[in-house]
Write a protein that holds these residues in place. Structure first.
Motif, PDB file in Angstrom:
ATOM      1  N   GLN A 369       6.850 -14.202   7.519  1.00 20.39           N
ATOM      2  CA  GLN A 369       6.040 -13.021   7.226  1.00 20.39           C
ATOM      3  C   GLN A 369       4.707 -13.482   6.630  1.00 20.39           C
ATOM      4  O   GLN A 369       4.671 -14.020   5.535  1.00 20.39           O
ATOM      5  CB  GLN A 369       6.778 -12.098   6.237  1.00 20.39           C
ATOM      6  CG  GLN A 369       8.181 -11.704   6.666  1.00 20.39           C
ATOM      7  CD  GLN A 369       8.195 -10.825   7.909  1.00 20.39           C
ATOM      8  OE1 GLN A 369       7.278 -10.040   8.128  1.00 20.39           O
ATOM      9  NE2 GLN A 369       9.218 -10.968   8.728  1.00 20.39           N
ATOM     10  N   ALA A 371       0.994 -13.515   4.874  1.00 21.15           N
ATOM     11  CA  ALA A 371       0.435 -12.835   3.708  1.00 21.15           C
ATOM     12  C   ALA A 371      -0.306 -11.578   4.151  1.00 21.15           C
ATOM     13  O   ALA A 371      -1.012 -11.578   5.151  1.00 21.15           O
ATOM     14  CB  ALA A 371      -0.520 -13.780   2.984  1.00 21.15           C
ATOM     15  N   ARG A 376       5.694  -9.006   4.658  1.00 17.87           N
ATOM     16  CA  ARG A 376       5.590  -9.895   3.498  1.00 17.87           C
ATOM     17  C   ARG A 376       5.753  -9.103   2.198  1.00 17.87           C
ATOM     18  O   ARG A 376       6.411  -9.548   1.263  1.00 17.87           O
ATOM     19  CB  ARG A 376       4.241 -10.616   3.531  1.00 17.87           C
ATOM     20  CG  ARG A 376       3.965 -11.510   2.337  1.00 17.87           C
ATOM     21  CD  ARG A 376       4.890 -12.741   2.316  1.00 17.87           C
ATOM     22  NE  ARG A 376       4.281 -13.772   1.486  1.00 17.87           N
ATOM     23  CZ  ARG A 376       3.561 -14.785   1.961  1.00 17.87           C
ATOM     24  NH1 ARG A 376       3.376 -14.938   3.258  1.00 17.87           N
ATOM     25  NH2 ARG A 376       3.022 -15.655   1.143  1.00 17.87           N
ATOM     26  N   LEU A 377       5.148  -7.890   2.153  1.00 27.39           N
ATOM     27  CA  LEU A 377       5.293  -7.061   0.947  1.00 27.39           C
ATOM     28  C   LEU A 377       6.770  -6.761   0.706  1.00 27.39           C
ATOM     29  O   LEU A 377       7.262  -6.844  -0.421  1.00 27.39           O
ATOM     30  CB  LEU A 377       4.520  -5.737   1.099  1.00 27.39           C
ATOM     31  CG  LEU A 377       2.993  -5.843   1.225  1.00 27.39           C
ATOM     32  CD1 LEU A 377       2.375  -4.464   1.438  1.00 27.39           C
ATOM     33  CD2 LEU A 377       2.392  -6.491  -0.021  1.00 27.39           C
ATOM     34  N   ALA A 379       9.383  -8.526   1.860  1.00 27.93           N
ATOM     35  CA  ALA A 379      10.079  -9.775   1.519  1.00 27.93           C
ATOM     36  C   ALA A 379       9.837 -10.133   0.058  1.00 27.93           C
ATOM     37  O   ALA A 379      10.710 -10.696  -0.606  1.00 27.93           O
ATOM     38  CB  ALA A 379       9.606 -10.898   2.434  1.00 27.93           C
ATOM     39  N   ASP A 380       8.634  -9.816  -0.456  1.00 25.70           N
ATOM     40  CA  ASP A 380       8.299 -10.129  -1.840  1.00 25.70           C
ATOM     41  C   ASP A 380       8.847  -9.104  -2.843  1.00 25.70           C
ATOM     42  O   ASP A 380       8.556  -9.172  -4.028  1.00 25.70           O
ATOM     43  CB  ASP A 380       6.772 -10.250  -2.011  1.00 25.70           C
ATOM     44  CG  ASP A 380       6.239 -11.541  -1.392  1.00 25.70           C
ATOM     45  OD1 ASP A 380       7.067 -12.413  -1.057  1.00 25.70           O
ATOM     46  OD2 ASP A 380       5.007 -11.675  -1.228  1.00 25.70           O
ATOM     47  N   GLY A 381       9.580  -8.107  -2.342  1.00 29.78           N
ATOM     48  CA  GLY A 381      10.276  -7.199  -3.248  1.00 29.78           C
ATOM     49  C   GLY A 381       9.492  -5.965  -3.686  1.00 29.78           C
ATOM     50  O   GLY A 381       9.757  -5.412  -4.758  1.00 29.78           O
ATOM     51  N   THR A 400      16.300 -11.550   3.750  1.00 32.32           N
ATOM     52  CA  THR A 400      15.668 -12.409   4.748  1.00 32.32           C
ATOM     53  C   THR A 400      16.721 -13.373   5.303  1.00 32.32           C
ATOM     54  O   THR A 400      17.708 -13.686   4.640  1.00 32.32           O
ATOM     55  CB  THR A 400      14.508 -13.234   4.158  1.00 32.32           C
ATOM     56  OG1 THR A 400      14.993 -13.931   3.015  1.00 32.32           O
ATOM     57  CG2 THR A 400      13.362 -12.349   3.719  1.00 32.32           C
TER      58      THR A 400
END
Ligand SMILES: [Zn+2]
Length: 542
Positions: A369, A371, A376-377, A379-381, A400
Motif C-alpha cells: 500500500q 503512502a 495505506r491509511l 493499513a496504518d490503523g 494485512t
C-alpha cells in the motif's frame, strides 16, 4: 556525449515509473507509468510530460501494472509514434488494463466535472479515454525473453524473467554510443521467487549500471512456500468467518487476484477454510483472468497454475454494475475480491463504504500500500476515513497478508543484486519510499557494495553515465519536491482535520461547547475570515 539517465517517476516513491535514457542518437523510455498516492502526486498525471513525447524513439515496458504502463496512451496523445517493446503477456494484459484505466478516467472526470460545475470551477479533461487506450495498442511490438533486439539507433535490449507478475521482465540495454558502449540493467519490479505461479527472477551478470527497485528494501518477510501461504490465507478466512463475515479483499486485478482465487478455491475445497461464495467484483480482473488462463504456462512448474481458477459453483464473476450492487443485500459469510489493490479506484471503494463501519466485517489487504493511498491509511490503523467525500468510521477488522506480495523482500533484493556482479559503475535505488531506499542501501553496503556506488535518485533528476560512475547533473527543475513524492499532502491533512473535527463535535457535551469550539477554530483562519466570523471570535495568537 555521454548517455544520460533521467528518473521522471518512481524515485523516492513507488509509482509513476518512467526512466528516460538519452544517447547521442536515441531517446528511450523504460516504462511510462501513472502516479498513485497523494493528490499532489497524482496531479502530475494531468501535467505535461517533462520531455517532448514526439522526441521519444521507443518505449521498453517492464510489465503491465498501471504504475508502469498507465501513461502510454497519454504519451501517444502527446505525439509519440514509436514502438513499445513488451512481452506477449504484458501486451495482452495492457490491452485490458489500459482500456479499463481509460474508462476509469472518463467516469472519474465526469464525476469531478459535475462537482466542478456545482462549485463554479473550470472543467477538466480526462488524461485519456478508452479509445486512446485501444489506439496505443497498435504501437506494441512483442519481444521474447532472452531475445536481443535493436530498439533504436545504436541501442539493443534483452528482456529477462523478473518473476513479479505474468509477463514481467528486467531489461538489459546496450548502448553503442560514444564515448564508450554501456550495458545497463533495469530490474523493473522483482518477484520474491519460490512461487508456483511465476518463475524465479533471473538476470545477466556483469553490468555497467544497475537500476534496482527498492519497494521492500527495509523489510524482510517471513518466508512462506505455497502451502504455508495457503495456511495463512485459510487462517485469515477462519478468523473473518468467526467475526461474522463478510471478508473483503482489495486486490490488484492482475496476478494477485488470480493467485488468490486459485488458493481460495483450494482451501475451501479442502475444508481448511469455511466454505462460502467467492465473488470476483472487477470486470478488469475477470478479463485479465482470461489472459492468465491462456498465457500462464510456468515452464519451471511444467503447468499453468492458473488453471486452478477452475469453474466452481462457489465462484461468481460479477461483470455488470447491478450484479455488484446486489452484494449489498447479501447477509452472512462470503468473500469479495474487488480492485483496485490500494483502494484508490474501482468497485472496492463502494464496498469499503458499506462494510468498514460494520464490526463483523473483515478487510484483508494482500498487497503493498503506497503512502497517501486509502489502503495505506487503513493499513496504518485510521479510525475514520473519507471515501468519495463521505466520512466512514472504521469498525471492521483490518488485516494485512503480505505473503501474497509480488515483490522481492529486502533479502531477496540484495541476493538478486549480488547475482548481477561485477557492477562496474553505479547502482541506482529507485521505486521505493525513502525509508525503504535507506534500508536497502544499508543492506547493500553490508553485502560489500561501495557506499559511493549507490545512488538514490529523486523525481526528475538526471545522471550523466560514464563507464565507471554516474554523476548527477545540476540545475534540474523537479516537478515536485523530493520529500513530497511519498509524503501526505495538505489534502490528506484537511481530510484528517475534518474527521477529527466531526468526532470532537460529536463528543462535545452540549451545543454551547460545540459553538465555542467552532468559534475558536474560525478565529484561527485568515484575517478576512476572521472579519467574516464577526463578533465574539477571540483574537488568535500571532
Ligand atoms: Zn508491479
Amino acid at each position: 556525449m555521454n548517455p544520460t539517465l533521467t528518473f521522471h517517476g518512481a524515485a523516492g516513491c513507488v509509482t509513476g515509473s518512467c526512466a528516460e535514457l538519452r544517447t547521442g542518437d536515441a531517446r528511450l523510455l523504460v516504462d511510462c507509468g501513472m502516479f498513485q498516492g497523494s493528490k499532489t502526486l497524482k496531479a502530475l498525471n494531468y501535467e505535461p510530460f517533462p520531455f517532448e513525447p514526439s522526441s521519444i524513439d521507443a518505449v521498453l515496458l517492464t510489465h503491465a501494472h498501471i504504475d508502469h504502463s498507465g501513461l502510454l496512451p497519454k504519451l501517444m496523445r502527446g505525439g509519440f509514434r514509436g514502438p513499445i517493446f513488451a512481452t506477449a503477456a504484458t501486451r495482452d494484459l495492457c490491452e485490458v488494463m489500459l482500456a479499463d484505466a481509460g474508462g476509469i478516467q472518463e467516469s472519474e472526470v465526469r464525476f469531478l466535472n459535475h462537482r466542478n460545475e456545482q462549485r463554479g470551477r473550470p472543467l477538466i479533461e480526462p488524461i485519456y479515454t478508452a479509445k486512446d487506450a485501444a489506439r496505443v495498442m497498435g504501437q506494441f511490438e512483442r519481444i521474447k525473453l532472452g531475445e536481443t533486439v535493436g530498439v533504436a539507433k545504436g541501442v539493443t535490449a534483452t528482456f529477462w524473467e523478473a518473476g513479479h507478475i505474468l509477463g514481467s521482465a528486467s531489461i538489459e540495454v546496450h548502448t553503442a554510443a560514444e564515448p564508450e558502449p554501456l550495458k545497463l540493467l533495469f530490474s523493473g519490479d522483482l518477484g520474491p521467487g519460490g512461487s508456483e505461479f511465476v518463475a524465479d527472477p533471473r538476470g545477466p551478470s556483469g553490468v555497467d549500471h544497475l537500476i534496482l527497485e527498492s519497494t521492500y528494501g527495509d523489510r524482510e518477510r517471513t518466508e512462506a512456500d505455497a502451502s504455508a501461504r495457503r495456511r495463512l490465507l485459510a487462517k485469515a478466512l477462519v478468523d473473518a468467518h468467526a467475526a461474522g463475515g463478510p471478508l473483503l479483499m482489495p486486490a490488484f486485478a492482475v496476478e494477485r487476484t488470480q493467485e488468490l482465487l486459485a488458493d481460495l478455491l483450494t482451501v475451501m475445497d479442502s475444508g481448511e477454510a469455511p466454505q462460502g461464495d467467492i465473488f470476483l467484483d472487477s470486470p478488469l480482473a475477470i478479463e485479465a483472468t482470461e489472459v492468465f488462463l491462456e498465457r500462464g504456462w510456468n515452464p519451471e512448474a511444467g503447468r499453468n497454475p492458473f488453471l486452478d481458477v477452475r469453474p466452481s459453483s462457489r465462484l461468481r464473476f460479477l461483470r455488470k454494475p447491478w450484479e455488484s450492487d446486489g452484494l449489498e443485500r447479501l447477509k452472512g459469510w462470503h468473500v469479495i475480491l474487488a480492485a483496485s489493490g490500494m483502494c484508490e479506484a474501482g468497485r472496492v471503494r463502494k464496498h469499503l463504504k458499506r462494510l468498514l463501519w460494520r464490526k463483523e466485517a473483515t478487510v484483508l489487504l494482500p498487497g503493498f500500500q503506497a503512502a497517501g493511498t486509502l489502503g495505506r491509511l487503513l493499513a496504518d490503523g485510521a479510525e475514520r476515513v473519507t471515501i468519495q467525500g463521505d466520512e466512514v468510521r472504521v469498525r471492521a477488522r483490518v488485516e494485512t497478508l503480505d505473503v501474497y506480495s509480488g515483490h522481492a523482500d529486502a533479502r531477496a533484493l540484495v541476493a538478486w543484486a549480488e547475482g548481477r556482479r561485477p557492477i562496474a559503475g553505479s547502482v541506482f535505488l529507485n521505486h521505493g519510499e525513502p525509508e525503504a531506499v535507506r534500508g536497502l542501501r544499508g543492506r547493500l553496503i553490508g553485502a560489500g557494495f561501495a557506499a559511493d556506488q549507490l545512488l538514490s535518485p529523486t523525481v526528475d533528476t538526471t545522471f550523466r553515465l560514464g563507464a565507471h560512475r554516474a554523476e548527477a547533473e545540476e540545475g534540474a527543475q523537479p516537478r515536485i519536491a523530493p520529500e513530497a513524492a511519498s509524503a501526505l499532502d495538505w489534502h490528506n491533512a484537511r481530510a484528517e482535520f475534518l474527521l477529527a473535527l466531526n468526532q470532537a463535535l460529536e463528543e462535545a457535551s452540549n451545543d454551547a461547547e460545540r459553538a465555542a469550539m467552532l468559534r475558536r477554530l474560525r478565529g484561527g483562519l485568515s484575517k478576512s475570515a476572521r472579519v467574516d466570523a464577526g463578533q465574539g471570535a477571540p483574537t488568535p495568537p500571532a
